[in-house]
Design an enzyme around this catalytic site. Sequence first.
Site, PDB file in Angstrom:
ATOM      1  N   ASP A  36       5.629  24.837 -19.397  1.00 39.46           N
ATOM      2  CA  ASP A  36       4.410  24.251 -18.834  1.00 39.46           C
ATOM      3  C   ASP A  36       3.942  23.023 -19.614  1.00 39.46           C
ATOM      4  O   ASP A  36       3.096  22.270 -19.127  1.00 39.46           O
ATOM      5  CB  ASP A  36       3.290  25.298 -18.768  1.00 39.46           C
ATOM      6  CG  ASP A  36       3.603  26.404 -17.765  1.00 39.46           C
ATOM      7  OD1 ASP A  36       4.750  26.446 -17.267  1.00 39.46           O
ATOM      8  OD2 ASP A  36       2.723  27.232 -17.481  1.00 39.46           O
ATOM      9  N   ASP A 276      -5.222 -16.667   9.445  1.00 38.35           N
ATOM     10  CA  ASP A 276      -3.928 -16.106   9.091  1.00 38.35           C
ATOM     11  C   ASP A 276      -3.913 -14.595   9.332  1.00 38.35           C
ATOM     12  O   ASP A 276      -2.874 -14.004   9.591  1.00 38.35           O
ATOM     13  CB  ASP A 276      -3.595 -16.405   7.627  1.00 38.35           C
ATOM     14  CG  ASP A 276      -2.162 -16.048   7.313  1.00 38.35           C
ATOM     15  OD1 ASP A 276      -1.267 -16.794   7.733  1.00 38.35           O
ATOM     16  OD2 ASP A 276      -1.929 -14.993   6.677  1.00 38.35           O
ATOM     17  N   GLY A 411       1.792 -13.980   8.628  1.00 39.02           N
ATOM     18  CA  GLY A 411       1.534 -14.583   9.935  1.00 39.02           C
ATOM     19  C   GLY A 411       2.659 -15.366  10.581  1.00 39.02           C
ATOM     20  O   GLY A 411       3.365 -14.847  11.453  1.00 39.02           O
ATOM     21  N   LEU A 412       2.856 -16.611  10.163  1.00 38.80           N
ATOM     22  CA  LEU A 412       3.828 -17.452  10.849  1.00 38.80           C
ATOM     23  C   LEU A 412       5.239 -16.933  10.683  1.00 38.80           C
ATOM     24  O   LEU A 412       6.065 -17.044  11.569  1.00 38.80           O
ATOM     25  CB  LEU A 412       3.750 -18.888  10.306  1.00 38.80           C
ATOM     26  CG  LEU A 412       2.717 -19.759  11.008  1.00 38.80           C
ATOM     27  CD1 LEU A 412       2.788 -21.171  10.456  1.00 38.80           C
ATOM     28  CD2 LEU A 412       2.960 -19.757  12.518  1.00 38.80           C
TER      29      LEU A 412
HETATM   30  S1  SF4 Z   1       9.646  28.792 -15.220  1.00 42.91           S
HETATM   31 FE1  SF4 Z   1       7.843  27.950 -14.224  1.00 42.91          FE
HETATM   32  S2  SF4 Z   1       6.140  29.023 -15.211  1.00 42.91           S
HETATM   33 FE2  SF4 Z   1       7.934  29.281 -16.515  1.00 42.91          FE
HETATM   34  S3  SF4 Z   1       7.823  27.666 -18.019  1.00 42.91           S
HETATM   35 FE3  SF4 Z   1       9.091  26.932 -16.333  1.00 42.91          FE
HETATM   36  S4  SF4 Z   1       7.646  25.881 -15.001  1.00 42.91           S
HETATM   37 FE4  SF4 Z   1       6.439  27.149 -16.356  1.00 42.91          FE
END
Ligand code: SF4
Lengths: 513, 424
Positions: A36, A276, A411-412
């Site tokens: 994470d 324009d 535009g043009l």
């Molecule tokens: S498996 Fe999913 S919840 Fe686990 S560390 Fe990886 S991203 Fe995070």
Amino acid sequence: MKLSVWTYEGPPHVGAMRVVTAMKDTHYVLHAPQGDTYADLLFTMIERKDARPPVTYTTFKARDLGSDTAELFKQSCKAAYDRFLPKALVVGASCTAELIQDDPGGLAEALDLPVPTIPLELPSYQRKENYGASETFYQIIKMLAKPAYKTDKVSCNILGPTALGFRHRDDVTEIERILLESGIDVNLIAPMGASPDDIAKKMGRAHFNVMLYPEIAETTCRFLEKEFGQPYTKNVPIGMGATTDFLSEVSDLSGLGKMNSDKTRLRADWWSRSIDSTYFTGKRVFIFGDATHVKTSARIAKEEMGFEVVGIGCYNREFARSIRSLGEDLGVAALVTEDYLEVEAAIQNLQPELILGTQMERHIGKRLGIPCAVISAPFHVQDHPARYSPQAGWEGANVIFDTWVHPLVMGLEEHLLHMFREDFEFNDRAGPSHLASHNNQPIVGREDNTNDQPKDFKTQGLVWEKDAELELKKIPFFVRGKARRNTENFAKEKGVSSISRETLYEAKAHYAR
Amino acid sequence: MNISSPLHAKSGCSDTPILKERGQNEVFCGLTGIIWLHRKIQDAFFLVVGSRTCAHLLQSAAGVMIFAEPRFGTAILEEKDLAGMADAQEELNSQVEKLLDRRPEIKQLFLVGSCPSEVIKLDLSRAAERLTLKYAPTVRVLSYSGSGIETTFTQGEDACLASMVKTLERTEASELVLVGALPDIVEDQFLDILKQLGIENVSTFPSRTKSTAPRVGENVKFILCQPFLGDTCEALQDRGASHITAPFPFGEEGTTLWLKAIAKAYNVDSSVFEKVTEAPRNRAKKALEGVSNKLSGRSVFFFPDSQLEIPLARFLVRECGMKALEVGSPYINKKIVMPDLEMLPEGPVISEGQDVDSQLDRCRKVKPDLTICGMGLANPLEAEGLATKWSIELVFSPVHGYEQAGDLAALFYRPIKRRELLKV
Ligand code: SF4
Ligand code: SF4
């Protein structure tokens, strides 16, 4: 279970990170596994932040489960406090930690730290990033803000800007300027740049609040209206009309009467009326993003650019109702979905001439050969520019005009393209001349193109042997052209007429530096 | 069985005590491996059973989303799946059914476990068995864990490959297998050299498609192309294959020793070996010359990331003249990296695991000329004045073998060069 390929919003704890990272003197201890920690790179890479987000992850492992994850949380929390000495500590769980039910709030409280600890309960399996940001901001304000005497002079707070918000940094500057010009002091901006101390002492002193981003600040604004008697603005000042409406709302709330904001820097109105721009008339646009930016963009598209809005939609269900009713007003279907494939299908079906969307729609546009301008998060590194480029206020209107027009054919030039439709190098698949190699081909399969072969291939008197040619194709397409040129120059230099695999690598070694 | 490396004398860092760290790890989880594995294994789909976080990680780590509908996705668990198990298995069935209907070109499906699926004890191996029966012989369904509570970054590839070992067909024939997902261009270069050395029946694992998978048996030898494949190595040994140990093929020296270990296992005549490798060796040396004098004498500090750290440090120290201050690795499998450890001259701190804040303190204290770290740390360290190279690039780009030796060194030189160039 729902199958997801690309997502518009991250999990709610990423929303919490956006709030905490925007603040000062605040630290977030997140009970989460190691993977994470990827969330840090959203801030350090996309927003190029020069410091790590103030987040400590407990990074528990399988071996910790069942035995002492709670203890690990306490240790991490204590260590984070000792190291960073924040003025407030936010604590919470990511999706995995939610399942092991360690109660970060209770554990942190038991540490008896000398600063307020703010526990977050963000349901990871039901809600998403914007909710996480909104709830975190609300919990922080609820815990820290104290009633206070109002400032002598009329003042307001600007609420909602966070880290990783689409142009939040510059919107705040622009709106603050407009308010100051109108004789209103800005008492506090939050969460961006606010410390826990500011929130405790200053939040309550404003006469009213500016709700800059409802996705993040609406819950908090309601709370402050009820608790501190601070009314809040409902118009989001993105676009010329919306900024004008915002100012009249501010005029009412402040009781100051006429607003003196300096409109001389606004050029978008004249730019749009100038001849324009005639060619914008009736251009078919599709708009998708977060609800707030979609609503403001729809009004700009229709009233300020003269486009025809052929479809709208948003990914945040919390605002589904308002987007549906906007769809009814515009007489188009409103798509409320988090499924990027559904958005792609809608676009393919409507075949707009311009897409206003997020990073996802930019990719859809690339694939379908439809120009796209980004109007909402999620965005990528190139949509977080170095220069001042707000969306809000008068300067925001200028920026939006320029940004939306940029991917279109001017535009043009458009007429010439129609005239010479059949011309082999000057046709309408060639795209706008001011954009380098705007390729209408879908990106997928690009690697198999051999259009990087020089035209004078034969005249150079060089022959590519089959295996060398095959080898060349294995080189990523974006450097293949260079590899081909280098090898040919090398071969010419050496007086070799036939290029083999060996030659390719000899050349590579030759040019290596 | 192990076929031992050409190096016998214990030396270098082989006896250096390892600093074992426990604390916050700033490393990806094993799910990340999907980003390169799904490009390599062309008939496979990777279905992560996890949360919105897992989906967001994949998307953020992939960085670019050039593939409109990539061959990976996340089945995001919802509140109702968490309530009762029976439910989740059925949900999975129907997700897989929808997926395979939509993508008939898929021949291998990996169910990839995540932290949430493991914490709720969702049995993906059972699901995989059941689904294999249902979709055989067209589609084979396997499962492995890429969760952050079990695996760190590149260990995801290890878990994936290890899960495939049991499906490999048996053979009595003598065959050689190169183990580890390499960019096609590198893989082809190795195959070409081995062919010139006269070694026949060489295959790669993972293979690009299910139908070209290698076979395994007592007469099969294998060599690892990546240092993080410990479980795969054991699984192959359990099936009778023998492991050729060697330093990893980074740089001219590493590549030569790696190839030499293979040549030795196949009794290739040394004159043949010299003849075949001479030209590419010289090219590699030449390409390295230009860069290594620029790196020479500079110091380097590795934050743990991919387990490539020890072999790369060996390359930077021995072939580029750099000075290693700390070599951090998320996990050190001595059985596998010993040849590299032995060759890495004594001096650096060798650390395993991580406590990111104290490691940052150590790094700031020694002020390396170059810091190799993840993307979450790179900009902050640059802002503090340290030159950095993000480690993920070392996993994503072709860096093995002779022809890439110069590129590999250049990757490390680029941040230094940029700093010298800029006047801002
Ligand atoms: S498996 Fe999913 S919840 Fe686990 S560390 Fe990886 S991203 Fe995070
Ligand atoms: S192509 Fe653009 S939007 Fe897509 S990932 Fe790359 S930078 Fe981001």
